[in-house]
Design a protein around this motif. Structure first.
Motif, short mmCIF file in Angstrom:
data_model
loop_
_atom_site.label_atom_id
_atom_site.label_comp_id
_atom_site.label_asym_id
_atom_site.label_seq_id
_atom_site.Cartn_x
_atom_site.Cartn_y
_atom_site.Cartn_z
N PHE A 170 2.05 6.45 -9.29
CA PHE A 170 2.53 6.90 -7.87
C PHE A 170 0.92 7.06 -7.39
CE2 PHE A 170 2.13 11.24 -8.57
CZ PHE A 170 2.36 11.53 -10.28
N CYS A 171 1.03 7.40 -6.11
CA CYS A 171 -0.44 7.47 -5.44
C CYS A 171 -0.45 9.45 -5.41
CB CYS A 171 -0.22 7.20 -4.38
SG CYS A 171 -1.86 7.96 -3.30
N SER A 172 -1.84 9.86 -6.06
CA SER A 172 -1.99 11.41 -6.19
C SER A 172 -2.52 11.98 -5.35
CB SER A 172 -2.94 11.38 -7.32
OG SER A 172 -3.99 11.01 -7.24
N ARG A 173 -2.32 11.18 -3.99
CA ARG A 173 -2.64 11.75 -3.09
C ARG A 173 -1.73 12.32 -2.20
NH1 ARG A 173 -8.26 9.40 -0.25
NH2 ARG A 173 -8.64 10.34 -2.04
N CYS A 174 -0.38 10.54 -1.25
CA CYS A 174 0.58 10.64 -1.39
C CYS A 174 1.71 10.87 -2.14
CB CYS A 174 0.63 9.98 -0.11
SG CYS A 174 0.75 8.23 -0.41
N GLY A 175 1.86 10.76 -2.89
CA GLY A 175 3.37 10.79 -3.51
C GLY A 175 3.70 9.89 -4.16
N SER B 84 1.04 -1.59 0.22
CA SER B 84 0.36 -0.09 -0.40
C SER B 84 0.81 1.00 0.08
CB SER B 84 -0.91 -0.26 1.30
OG SER B 84 -0.20 0.51 2.69
N CYS B 85 0.18 2.75 0.16
CA CYS B 85 0.66 3.78 -0.33
C CYS B 85 1.04 4.65 1.17
CB CYS B 85 0.15 4.40 -1.60
SG CYS B 85 -1.22 4.52 -0.88
N LEU B 86 2.01 5.19 1.02
CA LEU B 86 1.79 6.34 2.94
C LEU B 86 0.87 6.94 3.46
CD1 LEU B 86 3.72 7.05 5.21
CD2 LEU B 86 4.42 9.08 3.20
N CYS B 87 -0.35 6.89 2.77
CA CYS B 87 -2.42 7.48 3.13
C CYS B 87 -2.46 6.11 2.85
CB CYS B 87 -2.30 8.75 1.85
SG CYS B 87 -2.98 8.24 0.37
N GLY B 88 -2.33 5.41 2.36
CA GLY B 88 -3.17 4.55 2.81
C GLY B 88 -4.46 3.74 1.11
N ALA B 89 -4.56 5.16 0.39
CA ALA B 89 -5.68 4.97 -0.39
C ALA B 89 -5.46 4.31 -1.17
CB ALA B 89 -5.50 6.37 -0.72
N THR B 90 -4.20 3.62 -1.71
CA THR B 90 -4.39 2.59 -2.41
C THR B 90 -3.59 1.29 -2.13
OG1 THR B 90 -1.73 3.26 -3.44
CG2 THR B 90 -3.48 4.11 -4.02
#
Ligand SMILES: [Zn+2]
Ligand SMILES: [Zn+2]
Ligand SMILES: [Zn+2]
Length: 283
Positions: free
Chosen positions: A221-226, A153-159
């Motif tokens: 990349f996650c567009s929210r957290c990069g 998962s990404c850092l913000c957890g959205a993906t």
């Protein structure tokens, strides 16, 4: 003067220096945000830092209380942070050109490092921040995983994603595109068969940047957290998973350092993994 840029070239900046410290960070947030084994940061006086272009392309993601992690909205490269209280700018060394006049001084947050990453040099190691920083670590719980399946998962957890199949190979790649794209000394990539890969959350939030003119190279990349996230190459039938995004073990150990002829001047490769000037021929 040192020049820095993102992978797509929108964000450009200059740092007069001199750099006052340079260190490798193994914390779980750096590993997630860059998708790599660790991140190398270089700090210099803030007064000598200038944005040349692309300030309006930078997204600031609030990663912990009072702190941001910032990235280029077009390519996901991590961009420098100004720390006004300390009078410093802290830049990802992977995005800086040339010799920086300083060498990495230590490893920090070794208490959080990836199990599969073996520190092979003899630089000082600190479990968290070096004591002279007088900074307190922010505790961060590991993301829960299911046994028998590779998850990340990404850092913000959205993906988030799952890969039921076995890994194919795992490399540290030192090419200039990986250094710019991951904003680190090198990428840490695990390859799986593409058809085994699926997004479980946030597929619509994944941004993709393909380098113009390159046959295959791009980053997702996650567009929210990069955070760097897996990128499927339909042509090659593989998915390139940035190992730092994994929440579970990759099920494979790093096999080699590749494209070492393109490595950063300050990047000292230690340890006894095989090193290849470019891409090794697979049998
Ligand atoms: Zn960019
Ligand atoms: Zn860190
Ligand atoms: Zn995210």
């Amino acid at each position: 003067m040192t020049v820095g840029r993102c992978l797509c070239g929108t964000v450009r900046y200059e740092i007069d220096g001199p750099f006052v410290n340079m260190l490798h960070c193994h914390c779980s947030m750096c590993r997630k945000h860059h998708g790599t084994a660790f991140v190398t940061w270089a700090a210099a006086p803030l007064a000598g830092f200038r944005m040349v272009s692309g300030a309006d392309a930078i997204v600031h993601y609030p990663s912990s209380a009072g702190l941001h992690r910032s990235f280029c909205r077009h390519c996901g490269s991590v961009t420098p942070e100004a720390h006004a209280a300390q009078g410093l700018v802290v830049a990802p060394a992977g995005n800086l050109e040339g010799d920086l006049g300083i060498a990495p001084q230590c490893h920090m947050f070794t208490g959080s490092k990836a199990r599969w990453y073996k520190i092979a040099d003899d630089l000082p190691r600190f479990e968290e921040f070096p004591p002279e920083f007088r900074l307190q670590a922010t505790p961060r719980a590991p993301v829960a995983t299911q046994p028998g399946i590779t998850q990340g998962s990404c850092l913000c957890g959205a993906t988030a994603y799952e890969i039921p199949g076995p890994p194919l190979r795992m490399y540290y790649c030192h090419c200039s595109r990986c250094r710019l794209g991951r904003s680190a000394a090198h990428a840490t990539n695990v390859f799986f068969k593409a058809d085994a890969f699926q997004w479980t959350r946030g597929a619509d939030l994944v941004a993709d940047y393909a380098v113009p003119g390159a046959q295959f190279f791009g980053v997702a990349f996650c567009s929210r957290c990069g955070s760097d996230v897996p990128r499927v190459s339909v042509e090659r039938g593989v998915v390139n998973v940035p190992a730092g995004s994994l929440d579970s073990e990759p099920g494979i150990e790093p096999m080699a350092h590749i494209y070492v002829d393109s490595k950063a001047p300050w990047d000292i490769i230690a340890g006894d993994l095989p090193q290849f000037a470019a891409m090794p021929t697979r049998t």
